[in-house]
Design a protein around this motif. Structure first.
Motif, PDB file in Angstrom:
ATOM      1  N   VAL A  44       0.842  -1.204   0.000  1.00  0.00           N
ATOM      2  CA  VAL A  44       0.000   0.000   0.000  1.00  0.00           C
ATOM      3  C   VAL A  44       0.873   1.249   0.000  1.00  0.00           C
ATOM      4  CG1 VAL A  44      -1.763   1.289   1.281  1.00  0.00           C
ATOM      5  CG2 VAL A  44      -1.927  -1.201   1.090  1.00  0.00           C
ATOM      6  N   ALA A  45       2.007   1.199   0.703  1.00  0.00           N
ATOM      7  CA  ALA A  45       2.942   2.326   0.666  1.00  0.00           C
ATOM      8  C   ALA A  45       3.455   2.547  -0.753  1.00  0.00           C
ATOM      9  CB  ALA A  45       4.105   2.074   1.624  1.00  0.00           C
ATOM     10  N   ARG A  46       3.810   1.468  -1.429  1.00  0.00           N
ATOM     11  CA  ARG A  46       4.254   1.591  -2.822  1.00  0.00           C
ATOM     12  C   ARG A  46       3.164   2.173  -3.707  1.00  0.00           C
ATOM     13  NH1 ARG A  46       7.285  -3.185  -5.839  1.00  0.00           N
ATOM     14  NH2 ARG A  46       6.744  -1.705  -7.497  1.00  0.00           N
ATOM     15  N   LEU A  47       1.922   1.806  -3.423  1.00  0.00           N
ATOM     16  CA  LEU A  47       0.789   2.328  -4.188  1.00  0.00           C
ATOM     17  C   LEU A  47       0.730   3.848  -4.099  1.00  0.00           C
ATOM     18  CD1 LEU A  47      -1.830   1.642  -5.808  1.00  0.00           C
ATOM     19  CD2 LEU A  47      -3.013   1.615  -3.597  1.00  0.00           C
ATOM     20  N   PHE A  48       1.104   4.384  -2.923  1.00  0.00           N
ATOM     21  CA  PHE A  48       1.089   5.828  -2.721  1.00  0.00           C
ATOM     22  C   PHE A  48       2.444   6.480  -2.997  1.00  0.00           C
ATOM     23  CE2 PHE A  48      -2.458   4.782   0.396  1.00  0.00           C
ATOM     24  CZ  PHE A  48      -3.452   5.183  -0.476  1.00  0.00           C
ATOM     25  N   GLY A  49       3.414   5.696  -3.449  1.00  0.00           N
ATOM     26  CA  GLY A  49       4.720   6.250  -3.786  1.00  0.00           C
ATOM     27  C   GLY A  49       5.619   6.518  -2.602  1.00  0.00           C
ATOM     28  N   VAL A  50       5.360   5.857  -1.471  1.00  0.00           N
ATOM     29  CA  VAL A  50       6.199   6.015  -0.279  1.00  0.00           C
ATOM     30  C   VAL A  50       7.383   5.056  -0.379  1.00  0.00           C
ATOM     31  CG1 VAL A  50       6.315   5.772   2.234  1.00  0.00           C
ATOM     32  CG2 VAL A  50       4.277   6.753   1.154  1.00  0.00           C
ATOM     33  N   GLY A  51       8.588   5.561  -0.108  1.00  0.00           N
ATOM     34  CA  GLY A  51       9.786   4.739  -0.195  1.00  0.00           C
ATOM     35  C   GLY A  51      10.050   3.956   1.075  1.00  0.00           C
ATOM     36  N   ALA A  52      10.614   2.760   0.921  1.00  0.00           N
ATOM     37  CA  ALA A  52      10.972   1.912   2.067  1.00  0.00           C
ATOM     38  C   ALA A  52      12.485   1.757   2.121  1.00  0.00           C
ATOM     39  CB  ALA A  52      10.300   0.553   1.949  1.00  0.00           C
ATOM     40  N   GLY A 100      16.410   0.437  -3.706  1.00  0.00           N
ATOM     41  CA  GLY A 100      17.182   0.861  -2.552  1.00  0.00           C
ATOM     42  C   GLY A 100      16.670   0.325  -1.233  1.00  0.00           C
ATOM     43  N   THR A 101      15.679  -0.577  -1.258  1.00  0.00           N
ATOM     44  CA  THR A 101      15.152  -1.170  -0.031  1.00  0.00           C
ATOM     45  C   THR A 101      16.047  -2.325   0.411  1.00  0.00           C
ATOM     46  OG1 THR A 101      12.871  -0.615  -0.663  1.00  0.00           O
ATOM     47  CG2 THR A 101      13.159  -2.277   1.054  1.00  0.00           C
ATOM     48  N   ARG A 102      16.448  -2.312   1.662  1.00  0.00           N
ATOM     49  CA  ARG A 102      17.251  -3.389   2.222  1.00  0.00           C
ATOM     50  C   ARG A 102      16.320  -4.445   2.808  1.00  0.00           C
ATOM     51  NH1 ARG A 102      21.986  -5.963   1.469  1.00  0.00           N
ATOM     52  NH2 ARG A 102      22.604  -7.091   3.359  1.00  0.00           N
ATOM     53  N   GLU A 129      21.457  -8.392  11.560  1.00  0.00           N
ATOM     54  CA  GLU A 129      21.081  -8.998  10.288  1.00  0.00           C
ATOM     55  C   GLU A 129      21.813 -10.323  10.080  1.00  0.00           C
ATOM     56  OE1 GLU A 129      21.910  -8.044   5.604  1.00  0.00           O
ATOM     57  OE2 GLU A 129      21.155  -6.387   6.834  1.00  0.00           O
ATOM     58  N   VAL A 130      21.035 -11.374   9.804  1.00  0.00           N
ATOM     59  CA  VAL A 130      21.593 -12.690   9.517  1.00  0.00           C
ATOM     60  C   VAL A 130      21.835 -12.848   8.020  1.00  0.00           C
ATOM     61  CG1 VAL A 130      21.171 -15.179   9.635  1.00  0.00           C
ATOM     62  CG2 VAL A 130      20.471 -13.697  11.533  1.00  0.00           C
ATOM     63  N   ALA A 131      20.897 -12.359   7.226  1.00  0.00           N
ATOM     64  CA  ALA A 131      21.015 -12.416   5.764  1.00  0.00           C
ATOM     65  C   ALA A 131      20.189 -11.282   5.180  1.00  0.00           C
ATOM     66  CB  ALA A 131      20.533 -13.759   5.232  1.00  0.00           C
ATOM     67  N   GLY A 132      20.545 -10.850   3.971  1.00  0.00           N
ATOM     68  CA  GLY A 132      19.779  -9.775   3.354  1.00  0.00           C
ATOM     69  C   GLY A 132      20.309  -9.384   1.998  1.00  0.00           C
ATOM     70  N   TRP A 133      19.583  -8.539   1.319  1.00  0.00           N
ATOM     71  CA  TRP A 133      19.983  -8.004   0.014  1.00  0.00           C
ATOM     72  C   TRP A 133      19.281  -6.666  -0.200  1.00  0.00           C
ATOM     73  CZ3 TRP A 133      16.209 -11.515   0.860  1.00  0.00           C
ATOM     74  CH2 TRP A 133      14.975 -11.271   0.287  1.00  0.00           C
ATOM     75  N   THR A 134      19.782  -5.889  -1.122  1.00  0.00           N
ATOM     76  CA  THR A 134      19.207  -4.583  -1.454  1.00  0.00           C
ATOM     77  C   THR A 134      18.644  -4.631  -2.871  1.00  0.00           C
ATOM     78  OG1 THR A 134      20.813  -3.480  -0.019  1.00  0.00           O
ATOM     79  CG2 THR A 134      19.654  -2.115  -1.641  1.00  0.00           C
TER      80      THR A 134
END
Length: 376
Positions: free
Chosen positions: A32-40, A59-61, A50-55
């Protein structure tokens, strides 16, 4: 009686239960945030290191924390995972358009509301899938028999009576009857029923029965003493299954509200309130019974997660919704100082509740009783 599943199995089952529920909840906020153009900035399942992750390319981690007891989406402009606005943040002009706290109150309201709604949707999807595969339990709320010495016998119910409502709640099926009665042991209620075309009502005190589950754990249940008629399962199309699953989800939510009300009013012991340890145990037990039992438990957990997050407690989604509603009425945001104190209080309340439920869980497991025997 079945043996308790091993600890490693319980841990895996709990992770397999809580992980998807938190993921679905946070995806509700995120989409819903993406629907309104809000960045995460961050999307985390679990807290801590953090055990594991990617970007991703936006630009969202995306990451997995070592403590799998929740999760969060941190939007542009947030000070912390609770989505408090960072008043000291000096956002670049290109980031301001995607900042969560610079959006109108109604957009923020919908973004926050989307998390709990996503959990209810997940439960609806699970129930609808069951109804499509096996049919929906829809046994008529008619007395197929009356147990001698039961509450039903004491108030004069007889075979063939159709129960219309109990405690003000309609009983459209025998499954509804069981659900309403089971959470009301020893409670005084009004029962409306139909006999030979005549509608009658009577007061009754629901009976109680101590039962044990497959693993030998005892619990108290309300009992009326009516035996069901021949079970019935309605085969459904997807256009019928989804509305039916929505109604079932709403009824289960109503039962949760009733139980919370009973605890608040002192009709139920606070010892019945469980926490993460109890959830883990139940997840392990249901997983050991099979995929269908475990999936049904996921639906119940999802409803509970959605309901709890709607409670008007700061730090929870419901607390944010209260602030946004107040902003809509006052036409200006609640002061940062007031929000800060509210969030501190909410955090203290949640930590106290976590401690309380953990003690309850350990007592349920018999830890303190065993320690008492050792000391004695």
């Amino acid at each position: 009686m079945l043996a308790q599943p091993p600890l490693w199995f319980v841990a895996i089952a709990f992770l397999c239960a809580i992980g998807p529920l938190v993921l679905f909840h946070e995806l509700g906020h995120y989409w819903v945030a993406r629907l309104f153009g809000v960045g995460a900035e961050q999307f985390s399942i679990g807290f801590g290191h953090e055990v594991a992750g990617w970007t991703d390319k936006r630009g969202t981690r995306w990451k997995i924390g070592w403590l799998p007891l929740g999760g969060y989406v941190r939007f542009v402009g947030d000070m912390n995972p609770a989505s408090q606005a960072d008043s000291h943040a000096d956002l670049a002009p290109e980031l301001r358009s995607g900042a969560f706290h610079l959006r109108p109150w109604w957009q923020r309201f919908l973004i926050v509301l989307a998390g709990p709604v996503a959990n209810f949707i997940l439960a609806i999807v699970i129930f609808a899938t069951f109804f499509l595969a096996f049919g929906m339990p829809n046994t008529p709320p008619v007395a197929g028999g009356v147990q001698s010495g039961s509450t039903a016998a004491s108030i004069g119910l007889v075979t063939g009576d159709r129960i219309l409502s109990i405690a003000g709640q309609e009983t459209a099926s025998f499954e509804d009857l069981r659900r309403i009665v089971s959470i009301r042991p020893n409670e005084e209620v009004i029962i409306r029923f139909e006999r030979e075309g005549s509608i009658r009502s009577t007061n009754a005190r629901i009976g109680t029965e101590q039962r044990a589950d497959e693993f030998g754990q005892t619990y108290q249940i309300g009992l009326l003493g009516l035996m069901p008629p021949e079970p019935n399962f309605d085969r459904m199309s997807i256009f019928e299954a989804v509305p039916a699953a929505t109604v079932v989800t709403a009824k289960i939510t109503r039962s949760i509200v009733d139980v919370v009300g009973q605890i608040v009013m002192g009709q139920r012991s606070v010892k019945e309130v469980g926490g993460p340890l109890r959830m883990a145990q139940v997840a392990g037990q249901q997983a050991s019974l099979g995929i269908f039992d475990f999936t049904y438990l996921l639906a119940l957990f999802s409803i509970n997660l959605g309901f709890i997050n709607l409670l008007p407690v700061p730090m929870l989604d419901g607390g944010h919704l209260v602030f946004y509603a107040a902003e809509a009425i006052r036409r200006r945001p609640v002061s940062e100082r007031a929000q800060d104190w509210a969030f501190r209080g909410g955090l203290a309340l949640l930590l106290a509740l976590l401690l309380f439920t953990t003690v309850n869980d350990l007592a349920t497991f018999g830890l303190f009783e065993r320690l008492g025997r050792l000391i004695g």
